[in-house]
Design a protein around this motif. Structure first.
Motif, PDB file in Angstrom:
ATOM      1  N   PRO A 332       0.810  -1.229   0.000  1.00 56.09           N
ATOM      2  CA  PRO A 332       0.000   0.000   0.000  1.00 56.09           C
ATOM      3  C   PRO A 332       0.837   1.270   0.000  1.00 56.09           C
ATOM      4  N   SER A 336      -0.003   2.833  -3.514  1.00 62.85           N
ATOM      5  CA  SER A 336      -0.937   3.912  -3.253  1.00 62.85           C
ATOM      6  C   SER A 336      -0.196   5.227  -3.037  1.00 62.85           C
ATOM      7  N   ASN A 340       0.028   6.054  -6.762  1.00 64.64           N
ATOM      8  CA  ASN A 340      -1.344   6.562  -6.752  1.00 64.64           C
ATOM      9  C   ASN A 340      -2.326   5.669  -7.506  1.00 64.64           C
ATOM     10  N   SER A 342      -5.494   3.052  -7.910  1.00 69.66           N
ATOM     11  CA  SER A 342      -6.803   2.956  -7.269  1.00 69.66           C
ATOM     12  C   SER A 342      -6.816   1.777  -6.300  1.00 69.66           C
ATOM     13  N   PHE A 343      -7.858   1.736  -5.465  1.00 71.74           N
ATOM     14  CA  PHE A 343      -7.946   0.675  -4.465  1.00 71.74           C
ATOM     15  C   PHE A 343      -7.963  -0.701  -5.118  1.00 71.74           C
ATOM     16  N   GLN A 346      -4.560  -1.581  -6.636  1.00 72.16           N
ATOM     17  CA  GLN A 346      -3.595  -1.976  -5.601  1.00 72.16           C
ATOM     18  C   GLN A 346      -3.715  -3.468  -5.313  1.00 72.16           C
TER      19      GLN A 346
END
Length: 520
Positions: A332, A336, A340, A342-343, A346
């Motif tokens: 993460p 992330s 950057n 997205s959820f 990831q």
């Protein structure tokens, strides 16, 4: 189909209830048993041996060649050892011997063991996608949410110390601990999905891990029940691969559902997965442990402390497993915080771990089929140390993969570089796991289940502890510095340790009272 079902828990219950739907050969009225021969010579060996041992068909035939193909019966020679019962097969081709089962039956068992391991290992990480939801609903911090992973991992290591010795008791065998414990394991997922408190979720996750441990601690022994030393290396992958593949895939499975429906959907999805597995093993997983064990259950930690080869294997595998679980902290941060993503994207990054495992599996299969197995077919008998050769290169590639991950995880570099490094780390360590587990099973045959249980506990204990140290490590040292520190530790221990074990392992085994004295 009858041969498959009669030794499953479903088949056993039909017999207990008086319905002999899947009879043995002995149950038929026209059955004629083979000729019986007293085993006086085999029993003489027991008189001279003060150490409790497992007496196998091979050992009996070595002592008394004329007994080949005969069934064991008690004789006066057994009277000096009241605790000994000698039990044999109707010859080397007895179809009830697990090693003589049909290819179909063995494949069914292997697939189920692989899926079973996948379900339990996957349970450790399926909740990772729910961390943000847990923080939002219960008002806890990140360290608290990681308890849902660390306690699960610690518990399935702790449970190994309980269930592995119990699975070696002939009265029970392995299946009851697999099937009935798995039923409770499955039921607990309903509580995990519905719990109104974070404390309740943490307790349920701990109990779930505890009850998931039987297959993780003795699944390798179940595979070894079916195959000879020559056949075992490839088949053992069904036990080794899920340790890496499952925790990588289950976050992907749950990520999109959690994003759309909330954190509890990760638990509902897990219920569906393990529920299907529980039903499957009740109906179709036959018992594999057939031998009567004449030895006392050896305390796994006794061997782990007194045998340097086993001590190294436990420590190294524990370190590898702990580093592997730091991925759930560092991914993460990288994908992330730096890239950057997205959820959902990831979650997809964890697939590089699964890809690495399949690369490691394919590499080992190619090595075995093109190099080692042809030599075995020509009469070469590889020592346990010879089977460690692929892990020498793997011990170099594993830290190399971590270094690649550490210094390619930068905004100016493409994410594929870090994904490649993570995949290389997993590929190398799959090979190492395969080699070391095989080394333990072959060199320490009689104590394999106990040693796999000890290994399960120690690596789970270390992994559970380091899960809570991952975020502080990467926050204080950065991704590059933190991962590089872990890579350096792995290189220092792994390269030197594997080389020492490869070159001097035979000498260490010769001094050990726990190893098999002759390796076929």
């Amino acid at each position: 189909m009858s041969a498959l079902l009669r030794e499953t828990e479903f088949g056993r219950w039909t017999t207990r209830l008086g319905f002999k739907l899947f009879p043995y050969a002995e149950d038929h009225p026209d059955f004629v048993p083979p000729a019986r021969v007293p085993l006086d010579k085999a029993c003489k060996k027991l008189q001279e041996d003060t150490t409790p041992t497992v007496v196998t068909d091979i050992e009996r035939q070595a002592e008394a060649p004329e007994l080949e193909g005969a069934t064991a019966v008690p004789s006066q020679a057994t009277s000096i050892r009241q605790d000994v019962n000698i039990v044999g097969w109707y010859g080397d081709d007895d179809p009830d011997n697990p090693r003589n089962w049909s290819t179909f039956k063995k494949v069914v068992v292997l697939v189920q063991i692989g899926l079973f391991c996948f379900g339990v290992y996957g349970g450790s990480a399926i909740v990772v996608a729910s961390f943000d939801g847990l923080i939002e609903e219960f008002g806890v911090g990140h360290q608290e949410t990681t308890l849902t992973v660390s306690l699960f991992v610690f518990a399935y290591g702790l449970g190994a110390l309980l269930f592995s010795p119990l699975s070696e008791i002939p009265y029970f065998g392995r299946n009851p601990w697999y099937v009935y414990v798995m039923m409770v394991f499955t039921a607990l997922q309903v509580g995990a999905a519905l719990t109104p408190t974070f404390a309740g979720l943490v307790v349920i996750r701990f109990l779930t891990g505890l009850l998931g441990s039987p297959i993780l601690s003795t699944g390798g022994a179940s595979v070894a029940d079916l195959f000879t030393a020559e056949e075992l290396p490839l088949k053992l992958s069904f036990y080794c691969a899920p340790a890496f593949v499952a925790p990588a895939i289950t976050p992907v499975i749950s990520a999109y559902a959690v994003q759309a429906k909330g954190w509890r959907w990760s638990m509902w999805e897990f219920l569906w997965i393990v529920g299907a597995i529980a039903v499957m093993i009740f109906f179709f997983l036959p018992e594999t442990a057939k031998e009567i064990f004449l030895e006392a259950i050896v305390k796994p930690f006794e061997i782990s402390l007194l045998d340097p080869s086993i001590a190294f294997a436990h420590v190294y595998i524990g370190l590898v497993y702990a580093i592997f679980y730091t991925f759930f902290d560092v991914f993460p941060i990288v994908y992330s915080g730096i890239y950057n993503l997205s959820f959902g994207a990831q979650g997809l990054m964890y697939l590089c771990i699964a890809a690495g495992c399949f690369v490691g599996l394919a590499s080992y299969v190619i090595y075995y089929l093109t190099y080692l197995f042809p030599k075995i077919k020509r009469g070469f008998a590889p020592s346990p140390e010879k089977r460690l050769e692929p892990s020498i290169l793997a011990a170099v590639l594993a830290p190399a993969g971590l270094f690649i991950f550490a210094w390619s995880a930068r905004a100016e570099a493409h994410w594929i570089g870090s994904a490649f490094g993570a995949g290389l780390f997993v590929a190398a360590n799959y090979v190492t796991f395969q080699c070391l587990f095989l080394y333990i099973i072959i060199a320490y045959d009689k104590y394999a289940a106990s040693l796999l249980a000890a290994n399960d506990f120690l690596r789970s204990f270390v992994a559970a502890a380091i899960i809570h140290g991952g975020v502080p490590l990467f926050t204080n040292l950065g991704v590059g510095g933190g991962v590089s520190l872990l890579a350096a530790l792995l290189a220092a221990l792994g390269i030197s340790g594997i080389l020492v074990l490869h070159h001097f392992g035979a000498h260490l085994r010769a001094k050990s009272k726990f190893t098999v004295k002759q390796i076929a």
